[in-house]
Design a protein around this motif. Sequence first.
Motif: not given
Length: 226
Positions: A71-84, A152-159, A187-192
């Motif tokens: 999965p690493l590099g092919h499947v990417v998960y982005l949390h709403q509070h990303p780790y930096l 690409l897995l997006l968890d509340e991407p524009i919250s 996402s709890h809100q509909q968006c683009g």
Amino acid sequence: MLTLQATDIVMQFEQRRLFSIDALQFSQGQHIYLQGDNGCGKTTLMKLLAGLIPPSQGRLSVTDNGVQKPPLGHVVYLHQHPYLFEGTVKHNLNFAARLSRDSGKALEQRTDQAIEMAGLSHLISSNAANLSGGERQRLAIARAWILNPKLLLLDEPISNMDLESSHLVQAMVNALAQQGAGLLVSSHQQCGLTEMCQQQWRIENQRLICQPWPCKFPEEKRYVSH
């Protein structure tokens, strides 16, 4: 085409079962809207599909035209509070570059594209810890852009994101989709981003329901879990 398959999945913490899934498939080109009440397991499901946590029971596999892939590099998960990572914006981007399948000029070009599209040029030497919430999310999507994920897995991407950052993130995700990436958007809100989706997954009563999106007819529900 990269395809992620999950079979006989059970996810629980101690005695509490979050969900169970008989069979699930997620492939490049699919754009899926993941919904469910708070605490139902949406984030857990996304982390599981990204290979970040193991299921309590069951099997997860990722194949590219029949060839097994990690999965690493092919499947990417982005949390709403990303780790930096500690350090500058450039340092964070360089870390993604080390994991990229590209190299040489192609990698340099993709990194430059990520910086420009995410609006990070003036922040490249800034400490990542000092970024605003919107800037952190733009840095996270820039790292994903460099990796060129197939799923690409997006968890509340524009919250809780400012309007400029929201537009930049949505434009980059849309571009990744046009390049063939599969999208799973929670996402709890509909968006683009949710408007791009053609299918809905909903966790309900510890089951995963698959149906077309937007869903117009209740009889279109299809249960893929116990």
